[in-house]
Design a protein around this motif. Structure first.
Motif, PDB file in Angstrom:
ATOM      1  N   ALA A 135      19.409   5.017   4.890  1.00 40.27           N
ATOM      2  CA  ALA A 135      20.365   6.116   4.976  1.00 40.27           C
ATOM      3  C   ALA A 135      19.647   7.443   4.746  1.00 40.27           C
ATOM      4  O   ALA A 135      18.861   7.591   3.799  1.00 40.27           O
ATOM      5  N   ALA A 136      19.883   8.406   5.627  1.00 48.82           N
ATOM      6  CA  ALA A 136      19.298   9.746   5.504  1.00 48.82           C
ATOM      7  C   ALA A 136      20.081  10.701   6.377  1.00 48.82           C
ATOM      8  O   ALA A 136      20.647  10.303   7.402  1.00 48.82           O
ATOM      9  N   GLU A 137      20.099  11.948   5.982  1.00 50.25           N
ATOM     10  CA  GLU A 137      20.816  12.969   6.728  1.00 50.25           C
ATOM     11  C   GLU A 137      19.960  13.485   7.886  1.00 50.25           C
ATOM     12  O   GLU A 137      18.729  13.522   7.789  1.00 50.25           O
ATOM     13  N   PRO A 138      20.588  13.884   9.003  1.00 52.98           N
ATOM     14  CA  PRO A 138      19.819  14.487  10.098  1.00 52.98           C
ATOM     15  C   PRO A 138      19.043  15.715   9.599  1.00 52.98           C
ATOM     16  O   PRO A 138      19.552  16.494   8.789  1.00 52.98           O
ATOM     17  N   GLY A 139      17.838  15.846  10.069  1.00 51.22           N
ATOM     18  CA  GLY A 139      16.986  16.940   9.646  1.00 51.22           C
ATOM     19  C   GLY A 139      16.138  16.626   8.432  1.00 51.22           C
ATOM     20  O   GLY A 139      15.291  17.452   8.039  1.00 51.22           O
ATOM     21  N   SER A 140      16.343  15.458   7.812  1.00 52.83           N
ATOM     22  CA  SER A 140      15.539  15.090   6.645  1.00 52.83           C
ATOM     23  C   SER A 140      14.086  14.898   7.059  1.00 52.83           C
ATOM     24  O   SER A 140      13.797  14.347   8.132  1.00 52.83           O
ATOM     25  N   PRO A 141      13.133  15.321   6.210  1.00 49.13           N
ATOM     26  CA  PRO A 141      11.727  15.093   6.536  1.00 49.13           C
ATOM     27  C   PRO A 141      11.394  13.602   6.454  1.00 49.13           C
ATOM     28  O   PRO A 141      11.842  12.900   5.548  1.00 49.13           O
ATOM     29  N   VAL A 167       0.810  -1.220   0.000  1.00 47.55           N
ATOM     30  CA  VAL A 167       0.000   0.000   0.000  1.00 47.55           C
ATOM     31  C   VAL A 167       0.844   1.270   0.000  1.00 47.55           C
ATOM     32  O   VAL A 167       0.298   2.370  -0.068  1.00 47.55           O
ATOM     33  N   ALA A 168       2.164   1.147   0.081  1.00 42.15           N
ATOM     34  CA  ALA A 168       3.015   2.345   0.146  1.00 42.15           C
ATOM     35  C   ALA A 168       2.988   3.094  -1.187  1.00 42.15           C
ATOM     36  O   ALA A 168       2.919   2.485  -2.256  1.00 42.15           O
ATOM     37  N   ARG A 169       3.047   4.415  -1.091  1.00 41.94           N
ATOM     38  CA  ARG A 169       3.065   5.269  -2.281  1.00 41.94           C
ATOM     39  C   ARG A 169       4.407   5.978  -2.458  1.00 41.94           C
ATOM     40  O   ARG A 169       4.633   6.618  -3.474  1.00 41.94           O
ATOM     41  N   LEU A 170       5.275   5.854  -1.483  1.00 39.17           N
ATOM     42  CA  LEU A 170       6.591   6.479  -1.540  1.00 39.17           C
ATOM     43  C   LEU A 170       7.452   5.910  -0.434  1.00 39.17           C
ATOM     44  O   LEU A 170       6.953   5.207   0.465  1.00 39.17           O
ATOM     45  N   TRP A 171       8.748   6.199  -0.464  1.00 40.59           N
ATOM     46  CA  TRP A 171       9.657   5.836   0.617  1.00 40.59           C
ATOM     47  C   TRP A 171       9.486   6.839   1.758  1.00 40.59           C
ATOM     48  O   TRP A 171       9.112   7.994   1.521  1.00 40.59           O
ATOM     49  N   PRO A 172       9.760   6.438   2.998  1.00 42.76           N
ATOM     50  CA  PRO A 172       9.595   7.388   4.114  1.00 42.76           C
ATOM     51  C   PRO A 172      10.621   8.518   4.110  1.00 42.76           C
ATOM     52  O   PRO A 172      10.354   9.587   4.651  1.00 42.76           O
ATOM     53  N   VAL A 173      11.792   8.283   3.516  1.00 38.15           N
ATOM     54  CA  VAL A 173      12.811   9.344   3.372  1.00 38.15           C
ATOM     55  C   VAL A 173      13.409   9.249   1.977  1.00 38.15           C
ATOM     56  O   VAL A 173      13.625   8.145   1.447  1.00 38.15           O
ATOM     57  N   GLY A 174      13.676  10.403   1.380  1.00 37.03           N
ATOM     58  CA  GLY A 174      14.327  10.436   0.071  1.00 37.03           C
ATOM     59  C   GLY A 174      13.491   9.813  -1.025  1.00 37.03           C
ATOM     60  O   GLY A 174      12.287   9.548  -0.865  1.00 37.03           O
ATOM     61  N   ASN A 175      14.158   9.578  -2.170  1.00 34.20           N
ATOM     62  CA  ASN A 175      13.486   8.949  -3.315  1.00 34.20           C
ATOM     63  C   ASN A 175      13.664   7.433  -3.306  1.00 34.20           C
ATOM     64  O   ASN A 175      12.707   6.686  -3.441  1.00 34.20           O
ATOM     65  N   ARG A 176      14.879   7.006  -3.188  1.00 36.08           N
ATOM     66  CA  ARG A 176      15.162   5.573  -3.034  1.00 36.08           C
ATOM     67  C   ARG A 176      16.438   5.441  -2.216  1.00 36.08           C
ATOM     68  O   ARG A 176      17.517   5.228  -2.744  1.00 36.08           O
ATOM     69  N   PRO A 177      16.307   5.579  -0.875  1.00 35.65           N
ATOM     70  CA  PRO A 177      17.502   5.602  -0.021  1.00 35.65           C
ATOM     71  C   PRO A 177      18.185   4.237   0.025  1.00 35.65           C
ATOM     72  O   PRO A 177      17.572   3.196  -0.223  1.00 35.65           O
ATOM     73  N   ALA A 178      19.457   4.264   0.362  1.00 38.06           N
ATOM     74  CA  ALA A 178      20.209   3.016   0.531  1.00 38.06           C
ATOM     75  C   ALA A 178      19.746   2.297   1.792  1.00 38.06           C
ATOM     76  O   ALA A 178      19.517   2.924   2.839  1.00 38.06           O
ATOM     77  N   VAL A 179      19.598   0.985   1.670  1.00 37.44           N
ATOM     78  CA  VAL A 179      19.231   0.167   2.827  1.00 37.44           C
ATOM     79  C   VAL A 179      20.521  -0.268   3.519  1.00 37.44           C
ATOM     80  O   VAL A 179      21.268  -1.120   3.010  1.00 37.44           O
TER      81      VAL A 179
END
Length: 242
Positions: free
Chosen positions: A120-126, A87-99
């Motif tokens: 993987a995501a930078e601090p402060g990322s939505p 049911v997901a429509r997008l990743w929770p962070v970024g476009n296609r983050p590294a696992v």
């Protein structure tokens, strides 16, 4: 004559005392024998009758008794639906983050494992919800910011996604749509060597793979293809990247 009567009286008294003394042991022996038999009969019968009753009352029921099946072992995970609709429509962070670390289910309910995936995501990322739902928790767990969202239309009990460490901008009870921001990623070096979002998925108390929420086109995007240019295109003949 009086002396003779007195002697006769004393002889009768002595005779009575002697006969009484001779009969007392017999009577006492008879009495003792009856008493012993009575005691033996009074103690032996209840003992034989009370042993099985006491044993039955003190013996716990066996697991295969008619009272019902044996209870499940402590820590056994509850049964239920473990299916996960995409049911997901997008990743929770970024476009296609590294696992950075994949989901590794533990061998037992309380065993070692990885109950989620690290992205993987930078601090402060939505951090966004991947599907519509309702915020079931927004706060701190063991000092780490955590947000949980129950996903709409995923059965009963519903699927629940969790995001850590997140500084929440939503509160419990908020209705959210797919892609809505839940908060921003906090700095936490205790879980990942680099900055990451820990994304989890549960149904009731059973942990599931959150990547299974993603449809194929999000999880494995198709490679770019060269398509022919329609006739009359101003860019000239030849294939063009689409």
């Amino acid at each position: 004559m009086r002396a003779k009567r007195q002697v006769r009286t004393w002889l009768q008294l002595l005779s009575g005392i002697t006969m009484g003394a001779l009969t007392l042991p017999t009577a006492s022996t008879t009495s003792d024998a009856h008493g012993m038999r009575t005691a033996a009969s009074s103690t032996s019968a209840p003992a034989s009758a009370s042993v099985p009753v006491a044993g039955a009352s003190l013996r716990p029921p066996s697991p295969s008794s008619p009272n019902g099946p044996a209870p499940p072992a402590p820590g056994e995970p509850p049964g239920g639906d473990t299916s996960v609709p995409a049911v997901a429509r997008l990743w929770p962070v970024g476009n296609r983050p590294a696992v950075l670390r994949a989901w590794q289910p533990p061998p037992t309910p309380y065993g070692r494992g990885h109950r989620g995936v690290d992205l993987a995501a930078e601090p402060g990322s939505p951090v966004r919800t991947v599907a519509p739902g309702r915020v079931s928790f927004a706060g701190r767990v063991a000092g780490r910011g955590t947000v949980a969202v129950e996903l709409t239309g995923t059965g009963s009990p519903p699927l629940r996604t969790t995001f850590t460490p997140v500084r929440a901008t939503v509160k419990k009870g908020d209705e959210v749509t797919a892609g809505e921001v839940l908060g921003t990623l906090e700095t936490d070096g205790s879980h990942c060597p680099a900055s990451c979002l820990h994304w989890g998925l549960l149904r009731d108390r059973t942990y599931l793979d959150p990547l299974s929420l993603l449809p194929v086109w999000l999880l494995h995007p198709a490679p770019s293809r060269l398509l022919p240019v329609p006739p009359g295109d101003d860019d000239g003949p030849g294939p063009r990247m689409r």
